[in-house]
Write a protein that holds these residues in place. Structure first.
Motif, short mmCIF file in Angstrom:
data_model
loop_
_atom_site.label_atom_id
_atom_site.label_comp_id
_atom_site.label_asym_id
_atom_site.label_seq_id
_atom_site.Cartn_x
_atom_site.Cartn_y
_atom_site.Cartn_z
N MET A 1 -1.79 16.69 9.08
CA MET A 1 -2.38 17.37 7.91
C MET A 1 -3.25 16.40 7.11
SD MET A 1 1.08 19.37 6.95
CE MET A 1 0.65 20.95 6.27
N CYS B 1 -3.79 4.76 1.22
CA CYS B 1 -3.93 5.93 2.11
C CYS B 1 -4.58 7.07 1.33
CB CYS B 1 -2.59 6.35 2.70
SG CYS B 1 -1.73 5.06 3.57
N CYS B 2 -5.73 6.77 0.72
CA CYS B 2 -6.38 7.72 -0.23
C CYS B 2 -7.02 8.89 0.47
CB CYS B 2 -7.41 6.99 -1.07
SG CYS B 2 -8.82 6.36 -0.10
N TYR C 1 -7.64 12.40 -5.36
CA TYR C 1 -6.94 12.05 -6.61
C TYR C 1 -7.71 11.05 -7.46
CZ TYR C 1 -2.92 14.40 -4.64
OH TYR C 1 -2.08 15.35 -4.11
N ASP D 1 -8.04 3.31 2.91
CA ASP D 1 -7.59 4.16 4.02
C ASP D 1 -8.15 3.57 5.30
OD1 ASP D 1 -6.46 7.32 4.01
OD2 ASP D 1 -7.44 6.66 5.88
N ARG D 2 -7.46 3.83 6.41
CA ARG D 2 -7.95 3.28 7.68
C ARG D 2 -8.98 4.20 8.34
NH1 ARG D 2 -2.39 4.39 11.13
NH2 ARG D 2 -2.49 6.66 10.99
N SER E 1 -6.36 -0.89 7.24
CA SER E 1 -4.99 -0.39 7.44
C SER E 1 -4.13 -0.97 6.32
CB SER E 1 -4.46 -0.85 8.80
OG SER E 1 -4.25 -2.25 8.75
N PHE E 2 -3.01 -0.31 6.07
CA PHE E 2 -2.06 -0.84 5.10
C PHE E 2 -1.66 -2.26 5.47
CE2 PHE E 2 2.49 -1.69 4.66
CZ PHE E 2 2.55 -1.88 3.29
N GLU E 3 -1.41 -2.44 6.76
CA GLU E 3 -0.89 -3.72 7.23
C GLU E 3 -1.85 -4.86 6.92
OE1 GLU E 3 -1.15 -0.83 8.87
OE2 GLU E 3 0.95 -0.28 9.16
N PHE F 1 0.35 8.98 -1.88
CA PHE F 1 0.56 10.42 -1.92
C PHE F 1 0.38 11.03 -0.52
CE2 PHE F 1 -0.59 11.30 -6.67
CZ PHE F 1 0.60 10.68 -7.05
N ASN F 2 1.34 11.80 -0.11
CA ASN F 2 1.29 12.55 1.16
C ASN F 2 1.04 11.64 2.37
OD1 ASN F 2 1.45 14.90 -0.45
ND2 ASN F 2 -0.76 14.84 -0.76
N SER F 3 1.48 10.42 2.30
CA SER F 3 1.17 9.47 3.37
C SER F 3 2.37 8.63 3.82
CB SER F 3 0.07 8.49 2.91
OG SER F 3 -1.03 9.18 2.41
N PHE G 1 4.40 6.28 8.18
CA PHE G 1 4.89 4.96 8.58
C PHE G 1 6.22 5.10 9.30
CE2 PHE G 1 1.98 4.28 5.09
CZ PHE G 1 1.22 3.21 5.54
#
Ligand code: SAM
Length: 272
Positions: free
Chosen positions: A9, A45-46, A51, A69-70, A96-98, A113-115, A119
């Protein structure tokens, strides 16, 4: 497994429909968060940055919002959305977050949010972020749970068949590594780290007859997502029942004056 695909989603189209259908609730919910004037906020992870305009209003011109965001396609959509605003105190970064996490210590507030369900170990992600933030900084996490929306009228046996099949597939087969039922665990994320405080709450959206077009699409897409996720493990009687009830060409649910839909989102505010 044949016919099976777990719905991701994260498309810009889905997120935009979703966001617009709930926009009247959204602004009130965001305003209730303790995000201070002048704060430096990271929207982790926008996605398409839905938002960020609201976060910019909350932090004001003395603050700053970074979206990470990736996915470059989502970030393009975010860039288009933000570049027409008069605000210039934002930045987008594809990462990436990492890769980004070593630089997270600069932020007063980290929004996810919603992410978090993307993980494989959300608790380790929360701990990793918390260890790097300075004292007093805050992490705000929100996620949904496809089991916990309520709508009526509906046949309870058919609903149980659909939800049980979708949950079974969510647990057994997970090609996109995304948990559509993570919401139920959001309120336990504070256990990942010895946070100074945590505040758990729910944000509830209520939609009822007469439904506007965006609400109809939003509700139907949630049901469709469950049907797709349940795939061939869903009894055909339940599949036919829900398609007849919601499918846009013969929307029995949306033309019934008694119909209503309630969605619950799970939010946690964690202070380091
Ligand atoms: C469902 S979308 C949510 C987007 C946005 N937060 C919202 O609520 O509208 C999830 C987003 O998480 C991003 N994502 C997932 N795992 C990620 C990771 N490890 N690093 C960076 N971004 C990630 C995806 O690219 C996607 O844009």
């Amino acid at each position: 497994m044949r016919n099976y695909h777990k719905i991701d989603m994260a498309s810009t189209k889905w997120l935009t429909t979703h966001f617009l259908a709930k926009s009247a609730f959204r602004i009130r919910s965001l305003a209730s968060l303790p995000i201070q004037n002048g704060a430096k906020v990271l929207d982790l992870c926008c996605g398409p940055g839905l938002y960020i305009p609201y976060l910019l209003d909350l932090v004001g011109p003395a603050g700053h919002v970074t979206g990470v965001d990736r996915d470059p396609v989502s970030l393009d959509a975010a860039h288009q959305r933000l570049s027409v605003l008069p605000n210039k105190n934002w930045r987008l970064e594809q990462s990436s977050f990492e890769d980004f996490v070593p630089r997270i210590s600069d932020y007063d507030v980290v929004i996810i949010f919603n992410s978090i369900g993307y993980f494989s170990n959300p608790y380790a992600v929360v701990e990793d972020i918390a260890q790097r933030l300075t004292s007093g900084a805050m992490i705000v996490i929100k996620d949904f749970d496809l089991e916990s929306f309520f709508f009526q009228p509906r046949d309870c046996t058919m609903w149980a068949d659909l939800i049980n099949s979708a949950k079974k597939m969510n647990d057994d087969e997970n090609p996109v590594c995304y948990d559509n039922f993570f919401g139920r665990k959001v309120h336990s994320l504070h256990r990942a780290y010895p946070f100074k405080t945590h505040v758990n709450e729910t944000w509830t959206q209520y939609m009822h007859f007469p439904f506007n077009e965006l609400e109809q699409e939003y509700i139907w897409r949630n049901i469709e997502c469950l049907l797709n996720q349940a795939g061939s493990s869903c009894p055909s009687s339940a599949e036919i029942y829900f398609k007849k009830l919601f499918y846009p060409s013969e929307p029995k649910f949306f033309s019934n004056p008694d119909s209503m839909f309630v969605e619950v989102e799970y939010v946690t505010q964690l202070t380091v």
